[in-house]
Design a protein around this motif. Sequence first.
Motif, short mmCIF file in Angstrom:
data_model
loop_
_atom_site.label_atom_id
_atom_site.label_comp_id
_atom_site.label_asym_id
_atom_site.label_seq_id
_atom_site.Cartn_x
_atom_site.Cartn_y
_atom_site.Cartn_z
N SER A 29 4.81 -1.76 1.87
CA SER A 29 4.08 -0.49 1.90
C SER A 29 5.07 0.66 1.85
CB SER A 29 3.22 -0.38 3.16
OG SER A 29 2.14 -1.29 3.11
N MET A 30 4.66 1.75 1.20
CA MET A 30 5.52 2.92 1.05
C MET A 30 4.81 4.16 1.59
SD MET A 30 6.87 2.36 -2.88
CE MET A 30 7.76 3.92 -2.86
N VAL A 31 5.57 5.03 2.25
CA VAL A 31 5.08 6.35 2.61
C VAL A 31 6.10 7.37 2.10
CG1 VAL A 31 4.37 7.93 4.44
CG2 VAL A 31 3.92 5.48 4.67
N ILE A 32 5.64 8.28 1.27
CA ILE A 32 6.48 9.33 0.67
C ILE A 32 6.02 10.66 1.25
CG2 ILE A 32 7.34 10.30 -1.48
CD1 ILE A 32 7.79 7.27 -1.16
N SER A 33 6.91 11.40 1.90
CA SER A 33 6.48 12.67 2.52
C SER A 33 7.15 13.85 1.83
CB SER A 33 6.81 12.68 4.01
OG SER A 33 8.19 12.90 4.25
N TYR A 34 6.47 14.99 1.88
CA TYR A 34 7.00 16.22 1.29
C TYR A 34 6.40 17.43 1.98
CZ TYR A 34 2.47 16.81 -1.04
OH TYR A 34 1.14 16.98 -1.27
N ARG A 35 7.08 18.57 1.84
CA ARG A 35 6.59 19.83 2.38
C ARG A 35 5.71 20.53 1.34
NH1 ARG A 35 11.88 22.75 5.12
NH2 ARG A 35 12.29 21.18 6.74
N ALA A 36 4.46 20.68 1.68
CA ALA A 36 3.54 21.32 0.74
C ALA A 36 3.87 22.79 0.53
CB ALA A 36 2.10 21.18 1.24
N ASP A 37 4.36 23.48 1.57
CA ASP A 37 4.62 24.91 1.44
C ASP A 37 5.92 25.19 0.69
OD1 ASP A 37 5.90 23.75 3.60
OD2 ASP A 37 5.90 25.56 4.82
N ALA A 69 0.84 -1.19 0.00
CA ALA A 69 0.00 0.00 0.00
C ALA A 69 0.88 1.24 0.00
CB ALA A 69 -0.92 0.01 1.22
N PRO A 70 0.81 2.09 -1.04
CA PRO A 70 1.60 3.32 -1.08
C PRO A 70 0.78 4.53 -0.62
CG PRO A 70 0.87 2.74 -3.29
CD PRO A 70 0.24 1.75 -2.36
N VAL A 71 1.41 5.42 0.16
CA VAL A 71 0.78 6.64 0.66
C VAL A 71 1.72 7.80 0.40
CG1 VAL A 71 -0.16 7.86 2.66
CG2 VAL A 71 -0.45 5.38 2.46
N VAL A 72 1.18 8.91 -0.10
CA VAL A 72 1.94 10.15 -0.26
C VAL A 72 1.41 11.14 0.76
CG1 VAL A 72 2.56 12.02 -1.84
CG2 VAL A 72 2.33 9.68 -2.71
N ILE A 123 10.96 6.54 -7.48
CA ILE A 123 9.72 6.45 -6.72
C ILE A 123 8.54 6.21 -7.66
CG2 ILE A 123 8.09 7.74 -5.29
CD1 ILE A 123 10.53 9.13 -4.02
N SER A 124 8.52 6.94 -8.77
CA SER A 124 7.45 6.73 -9.76
C SER A 124 7.45 5.30 -10.27
CB SER A 124 7.62 7.71 -10.93
OG SER A 124 7.48 9.05 -10.52
N PHE A 125 8.63 4.76 -10.51
CA PHE A 125 8.76 3.39 -11.00
C PHE A 125 8.19 2.40 -9.97
CE2 PHE A 125 11.24 -0.55 -11.02
CZ PHE A 125 11.12 -0.97 -12.34
N LEU A 126 8.56 2.58 -8.69
CA LEU A 126 8.09 1.66 -7.66
C LEU A 126 6.58 1.77 -7.47
CD1 LEU A 126 10.91 2.16 -4.98
CD2 LEU A 126 10.67 0.27 -6.60
N LEU A 127 6.05 3.00 -7.51
CA LEU A 127 4.61 3.17 -7.35
C LEU A 127 3.85 2.57 -8.52
CD1 LEU A 127 4.45 6.86 -6.03
CD2 LEU A 127 4.13 4.77 -4.70
N ALA A 128 4.36 2.76 -9.72
CA ALA A 128 3.67 2.27 -10.91
C ALA A 128 3.72 0.75 -11.01
CB ALA A 128 4.26 2.90 -12.16
N ARG A 129 4.86 0.17 -10.69
CA ARG A 129 4.98 -1.29 -10.80
C ARG A 129 4.25 -1.99 -9.67
NH1 ARG A 129 10.36 -4.65 -12.35
NH2 ARG A 129 9.71 -3.81 -14.36
N GLY A 130 4.32 -1.41 -8.48
CA GLY A 130 3.67 -2.05 -7.33
C GLY A 130 4.43 -3.28 -6.86
N PHE A 131 3.87 -3.94 -5.86
CA PHE A 131 4.53 -5.10 -5.27
C PHE A 131 3.53 -6.23 -5.10
CE2 PHE A 131 6.99 -1.45 -3.87
CZ PHE A 131 8.28 -1.85 -4.15
N ALA A 132 4.04 -7.43 -5.28
CA ALA A 132 3.21 -8.62 -5.05
C ALA A 132 3.31 -9.07 -3.60
CB ALA A 132 3.66 -9.74 -5.98
N THR A 133 4.35 -8.64 -2.89
CA THR A 133 4.53 -8.98 -1.48
C THR A 133 4.18 -7.74 -0.64
OG1 THR A 133 6.87 -8.35 -1.61
CG2 THR A 133 6.33 -10.65 -2.02
N PRO A 134 3.98 -7.91 0.67
CA PRO A 134 3.54 -6.79 1.52
C PRO A 134 4.64 -5.75 1.73
CG PRO A 134 3.88 -8.75 2.88
CD PRO A 134 4.02 -9.18 1.45
#
Length: 418
Positions: free
Chosen positions: A212-220, A38-41, A199-210
Motif C-alpha cells: 500500500s502507498m500513501v503520497i502526501s502533499y501540501r495543497a496550499d 491500495a494507493p492513497v493520495v 510514483i506515477s509508474f508505481l501507481l499505474a503498474r500496481g502491485f500483485a502483493t500487499p
Amino acid sequence: MMGDVTPEERAATPLLGRDQELTELEARVGLGTEPRPAPVVLGGDAGVGKTRLLRELGARARGEGWRVLVGHCLDFGDSALPLLPFTEILGRLDHDARELVAPLVAHHPGLARLLPAGRVLTAPHATEEGDGLPGMALPGRRGPARGVGAGTVDGDEGAVRAELFDALHAVLEALGQEGPVLLVVEDVHWADRSTRDLISFLLARGFATPVSMVISYRADDLHRRHPLRRALAEWGRMPSVDRMHLAPLGDADVRDLVRSVRPGLADPRAVEEIVRRAEGNAFFAEELVVARELGEDALPTDLADLLLVRLDRLPEDARTVVRAAACIGRRVSHAMLAEVVDLPADELDLALRSAVEANVLLPVPDASYAFRHALLGEAVYDDLLSGERARLHAACARALREGRVQGAAAELARHARA
C-alpha cells in the motif's frame, strides 16, 4: 515555559481530532482487514497535521506486523535531488535489513543507483525542465554509471529509467511477498520530476502483493502552474487511487490541542483567542501558545518567517497588492485596492491573479478578497515599515471619507487612528 514548542514536545503531542480520518485511512490502505495493495493520495494545508496522522498510521501498521517504508521530499528549490525519497527508503532498508537488500540489488543491479553510498552527482543543479537521473557511481565501479546528467550521458535515458523503475517495483513486490508493506512518500509538492514519474509508474503498474502507498502533499503550495498539478490529475484518473483531503481541525479539537501543549494555560479567553487565530491549523495553534507567552499579539519569529515565504515568491506588483490588503483588513474589496494601490486596472488584475494562484488571497463574494489564513495577513502587516503602514492607512481613510469607497464609520476611524 517560554520559547518555541520543541520538536520533542511536538512529537509527543497526541493526535487529536483525527479519529475519523485515521479510521478512513486505515481502511483505505487495508489495515485491520485482509492486506491488499491500495494507493492513497493525501492532501492538506501546511501544518494541518498530515505528518502526525501518517506517523500514527505507520505506528499502527507496524503494530500489525507491516513493514513501513518512509521517504521525504525536501525543499531544495531548483536543485532537488532526483529520487531523494526513494534513496532514503533504500538507504534505510540497506541499513536495517542488509541481508534482505543485498540479494535484491544483486538480482536488480539498477537498484544500486538508489543506494546513498553509490550516488555521485555530476552536475550541481537538477532543474525542473531537465532533472533526469544524474550520473551515479555504482559500487565497485569508477566514474558515473549509465545515467543522465548535465555532465555525461553514457547510455539511453529511457532505458536507464525503465531499468531503475522496474527494479524498484520488483523490490517492493518481493517485500510484499514476505508481508504487507506500507510505503509513505511525504511532501511530494517538493518532488523533482523523476520522483513524480516514479510514483506515477508505481501507481499505474500496481502491485500483485500487499504493498500500500500513501503520497502526501501540501495543497496550499500548489499554485496554478505547479508541476504536481498535472501529476495529481493523472493519479486522480486512475481507478485504483483514492484521494483524501485533510481539513482543518474543529474548534473543540484545537482547544484540546492547546491544553495538551500547555496544560497550565487556564485563561479561557486566551485559549479562545488562540482557537480563533489558528483557524483549525494544528501547527499554528502550537506556535500561538508561544505567542501568548511572549505577548498577546506577538507572532513567533519562526512562524512569521515561514508565513512570509509565500509573500517572497510573488512578483513585485503582487507583493505590493498583498501588503495593501494587509492594511485594509482581512476582507478586502477590489474597489479599495484600486484606490490605494498605484497600478493601472489591468496590472492590478494581473497582480491579484498572481496572489490568488499562489494561495495567498482567496476570492470571496461581493468582489472582495480575503487572506487564505488570517495569520498570513498579520505577518505581512507586522513586516511593513511604520511609514508604509501610515501611508496605506491614510489612503484608505481618504477613500472612505471622500466616499470613493463604501464603508462603515468604524472602519474609517480604524484607518484614521492607524
